[in-house]
Design an enzyme around this catalytic site. Sequence first.
Site, short mmCIF file in Angstrom:
data_model
loop_
_atom_site.label_atom_id
_atom_site.label_comp_id
_atom_site.label_asym_id
_atom_site.label_seq_id
_atom_site.Cartn_x
_atom_site.Cartn_y
_atom_site.Cartn_z
N GLU A 293 20.17 -47.73 10.95
CA GLU A 293 19.01 -47.04 10.39
C GLU A 293 18.19 -48.08 9.63
O GLU A 293 18.74 -48.90 8.91
CB GLU A 293 19.49 -45.94 9.42
CG GLU A 293 18.38 -45.32 8.59
CD GLU A 293 18.89 -44.26 7.59
OE1 GLU A 293 19.96 -43.66 7.81
OE2 GLU A 293 18.20 -44.04 6.58
N GLU B 155 10.65 -45.82 1.42
CA GLU B 155 11.38 -44.67 0.91
C GLU B 155 11.42 -44.73 -0.61
O GLU B 155 11.56 -45.81 -1.18
CB GLU B 155 12.81 -44.67 1.46
CG GLU B 155 13.58 -43.43 1.10
CD GLU B 155 15.02 -43.47 1.59
OE1 GLU B 155 15.49 -44.54 1.98
OE2 GLU B 155 15.67 -42.43 1.55
C1 LIG Z 1 14.60 -38.14 5.24
O1 LIG Z 1 14.57 -39.50 5.17
C2 LIG Z 1 15.66 -40.23 4.66
C3 LIG Z 1 15.39 -41.61 5.14
O2 LIG Z 1 15.78 -42.54 4.37
C4 LIG Z 1 17.00 -39.76 5.16
O3 LIG Z 1 18.04 -40.34 4.42
C5 LIG Z 1 17.09 -38.29 5.14
O4 LIG Z 1 18.25 -37.91 5.81
C6 LIG Z 1 15.90 -37.69 5.82
N1 LIG Z 1 15.99 -36.28 5.83
C7 LIG Z 1 15.75 -35.64 6.93
C8 LIG Z 1 15.93 -34.22 6.95
O5 LIG Z 1 15.35 -36.18 7.91
#
Ligand SMILES: *[C@@H]1O[C@H](CO)[C@@H](O)[C@H](O)[C@H]1NC(C)=O
Length: 337
Positions: A133, A138
């Site tokens: 990832e 963020e």
């Molecule tokens: C939203 O973004 C963050 C990316 O760092 C991730 O950790 C998280 O799981 C994401 N949530 C969803 C629902 O995609």
Amino acid sequence: MFASRTLFALSTLVVSAFGATYTQTDSHQGSGFLKSFTHQAIADPTHGRVNYVDQTTALAQNLTFSSGDHFVIRADDTTVLSASGPGRNSVRLQSNKQYTTHVTVWNIRHMPQGCATWPALWEVGADWPNQGEIDVLEGVNDQSPNQSTLHTSSGCSMPASRSQTGTSGSNNCDVAATNNAGCGVTANKANSYGPGFNNAGGGWYAMERTTSFIKVWFWSRTDGSVPSDVLNGATSINTDNWGTPYAFFPSQSCDLNSHFGEHNIIINLTLCGDWAGAVFNQDGCSGNCVGKHSRRAPPTWAHPLIATRLCIPDFVNNNPSAFTNAFFDIQWLKIYG
Ligand SMILES: *[C@@H]1O[C@H](CO)[C@@H](O)[C@H](O)[C@H]1NC(C)=O
Ligand SMILES: *[C@@H]1O[C@H](CO)[C@@H](O)[C@H](O)[C@H]1NC(C)=O
Ligand SMILES: *[C@@H]1O[C@H](CO)[C@@H](O)[C@H](O)[C@H]1NC(C)=O
């Protein structure tokens, strides 16, 4: 002598002419995002107080809006939520295409701001964490860290000292060893996140993924050092001219080829949840944003008032106007290969 000098000159030329030169493969703008990205109406794995809606709902409620070079996605800012119902409507988009080595350049006018917001621009494979990832941008609750992070399976770490302008946190990218945190680098640039970013008119985030490194850059809107190919969204770019990145993740102690697979690009905006909720009060926000329990019913033994206090992120439920600025306005996203 002459021959070797020529060879040296030639190889330098080859590196600068082809080594980091890329051609545009995709250009996303305005309504084009509706065709190249899919709205994902899924549960938030990080337990945010959101309800991700499908494209039809998002367009009908104006949570997704496009016009010219504006592509806007937002959280609902009008509805008071029932504590026992679903979370606040929001949007999560996933690219239809997948990418391995590539460059992305994001031209962003506005990013979600406000207490409880946890926005992210990132890339991830279907098999997490084995395919890795890459979080390009963020953060939570308008605070630093304005962080770029890799999350991997075991056996991937970063050298403590490396050529970047940002500041490294953990250098172990293994999610199992870092309680999911991975190896993050914070941008030491003003206006890289939240209100500061928005007040400056946004800017550009760029990420380059090769087989030997991953780099992330940021330039604020009025930053004179923004390269002209980034500024103009040129059809051809040369990342060699972009200067030192704020985050540099070399392959030295991390085989990027085995730790990173085919990635989808994701844009999401969650509220509260595991990270934003945990640091909500410490970030100067008041109210309750505890996300871990937001999807669970209060324990049956608890007094209703205590249960509410303990388990319900009432900040999100009761304050729709707190989310007026919880939106991305993206001017374009260009991808190069
Ligand atoms: C939203 O973004 C963050 C990316 O760092 C991730 O950790 C998280 O799981 C994401 N949530 C969803 C629902 O995609
Ligand atoms: C939808 O959202 C856009 C972007 O925020 C805004 O300009 C537009 O006025 C909104 N439309 C309606 C009908 O509210
Ligand atoms: C994050 O962004 C904010 C707002 O632009 C800035 O004030 C802060 O210094 C940044 N934090 C870091 C760690 O770079």
